[in-house]
Design a protein around this motif. Sequence first.
Motif, short mmCIF file in Angstrom:
data_model
loop_
_atom_site.label_atom_id
_atom_site.label_comp_id
_atom_site.label_asym_id
_atom_site.label_seq_id
_atom_site.Cartn_x
_atom_site.Cartn_y
_atom_site.Cartn_z
N GLN A 33 -10.98 -57.52 -3.47
CA GLN A 33 -11.33 -57.06 -4.83
C GLN A 33 -9.65 -55.93 -4.79
O GLN A 33 -9.28 -55.19 -3.67
N TRP A 34 -9.85 -55.82 -6.28
CA TRP A 34 -8.95 -54.61 -6.81
C TRP A 34 -9.18 -53.65 -7.60
O TRP A 34 -10.17 -53.21 -8.84
N TYR A 35 -8.49 -52.37 -6.89
CA TYR A 35 -9.26 -51.36 -8.11
C TYR A 35 -8.18 -50.39 -8.55
O TYR A 35 -7.06 -50.33 -8.02
N LYS A 36 -8.13 -49.69 -9.86
CA LYS A 36 -6.93 -49.42 -10.14
C LYS A 36 -7.66 -47.24 -10.89
O LYS A 36 -8.97 -47.68 -10.88
N GLN A 37 -6.67 -46.82 -10.13
CA GLN A 37 -6.58 -44.97 -9.32
C GLN A 37 -5.70 -44.34 -10.66
O GLN A 37 -4.75 -44.27 -10.05
N PRO A 39 -4.54 -40.53 -12.55
CA PRO A 39 -3.90 -39.92 -11.49
C PRO A 39 -5.30 -38.46 -12.07
O PRO A 39 -5.47 -38.29 -12.88
N GLY A 40 -6.01 -38.13 -10.95
CA GLY A 40 -6.65 -37.56 -10.67
C GLY A 40 -8.04 -38.12 -11.02
O GLY A 40 -9.23 -37.23 -11.40
N GLY A 41 -8.49 -39.24 -10.70
CA GLY A 41 -9.42 -39.89 -11.47
C GLY A 41 -9.58 -40.86 -10.17
O GLY A 41 -9.44 -40.64 -9.17
N HIS A 42 -11.37 -41.55 -10.86
CA HIS A 42 -11.54 -42.10 -9.48
C HIS A 42 -11.60 -44.19 -8.96
O HIS A 42 -10.30 -43.67 -10.32
N PRO A 43 -11.39 -44.81 -8.81
CA PRO A 43 -11.22 -46.09 -8.62
C PRO A 43 -11.82 -46.74 -9.67
O PRO A 43 -12.99 -46.30 -9.35
N VAL A 44 -11.39 -47.44 -10.56
CA VAL A 44 -11.86 -47.76 -11.39
C VAL A 44 -11.40 -49.55 -11.01
O VAL A 44 -10.75 -50.19 -10.66
N PHE A 45 -13.15 -50.89 -10.84
CA PHE A 45 -13.10 -51.51 -10.44
C PHE A 45 -11.98 -52.49 -11.45
O PHE A 45 -12.43 -52.22 -12.86
N LEU A 46 -10.77 -53.53 -11.08
CA LEU A 46 -10.21 -54.26 -12.33
C LEU A 46 -11.24 -55.87 -12.27
O LEU A 46 -11.27 -56.62 -13.16
N PHE A 104 -10.67 -50.36 2.23
CA PHE A 104 -9.58 -50.11 1.31
C PHE A 104 -8.16 -50.16 1.77
O PHE A 104 -7.70 -49.50 2.75
N GLY A 105 -7.19 -50.90 1.01
CA GLY A 105 -5.73 -50.12 1.27
C GLY A 105 -5.38 -49.13 1.31
O GLY A 105 -5.97 -48.04 0.13
N LYS A 106 -4.28 -48.71 1.41
CA LYS A 106 -3.54 -47.21 1.43
C LYS A 106 -3.61 -47.14 -0.35
O LYS A 106 -3.10 -45.56 -0.80
N GLY A 107 -2.90 -48.48 -1.29
CA GLY A 107 -2.76 -47.86 -2.27
C GLY A 107 -0.98 -47.67 -2.44
O GLY A 107 -0.35 -47.60 -1.28
N THR A 108 -0.99 -48.40 -3.67
CA THR A 108 0.58 -48.49 -4.30
C THR A 108 0.51 -47.47 -5.41
O THR A 108 -0.40 -48.15 -6.42
#
Lengths: 114, 115
Positions: A33-37, A39-46, A104-108
């Motif tokens: 799965q890919w999520y976008k977060q 700044p200051g927000g929460h993960p949103v499913f892509l 989850f990975g650590k994110g980019t």
Amino acid sequence: GQQVMQIPQYQHVQEGEDFTTYCNSSTTLSNIQWYKQRPGGHPVFLIQLVKSGEVKKQKRLTFQFGEAKKNSSLHITATQTTDVGTYFCSSRFGGGGSNYKLTFGKGTLLTVNP
Amino acid sequence: GAGVSQTPSNKVTEKGKYVELRCDPISGHTALYWYRQSLGQGPEFLIYFQGTGAADDSGLPNDRFFAVRPEGSVSTLKIQRTERGDSAVYLCASSLFGTTANTQYFGPGTRLTVL
């Protein structure tokens, strides 16, 4: 333990440039799965990918699952300032009744210079 | 509801105090999850509920952490004798069912700061 590794950790681009983030695992993944977060927000499913070699597109975003199902990528064409945020990949490890837990990975972290 | 909601959005407490964090999942979602996110990291799994029961609490760091979901909807994460290391954003997610095909939708999180 089972984990997914993401690279790069940070990416800064000029608006209009392309961006790619990669997700890798030492073991075969059944799904990603890919999520976008923001700044200051929460993960949103892509998106979710489950098939070997699968490619899915959402406007300027292209998601790919590797043939061996050990890696995945997210590519953004012609970045915009609205693309700023941290992009996470995640996977559910474990079969049977334990395929609900996201790792989850650590994110980019993507920043875009206007 | 429109999405997962969490209260409070921010919680500042002193070391040693007890805190409760609340999650209201999307209506009709049977599966509920708690994750914890530290700065610069991805969310880490804490606990999963299917209905009223905790199907997997293997991610809870120690016995100071406990969560309930008595009626199969709202969940409360409880932390006793808080420590500075508990400071993080606590995220709740819900999905229709707890299976691979079901997307987990995250709430806005509660930012916990332990002084």
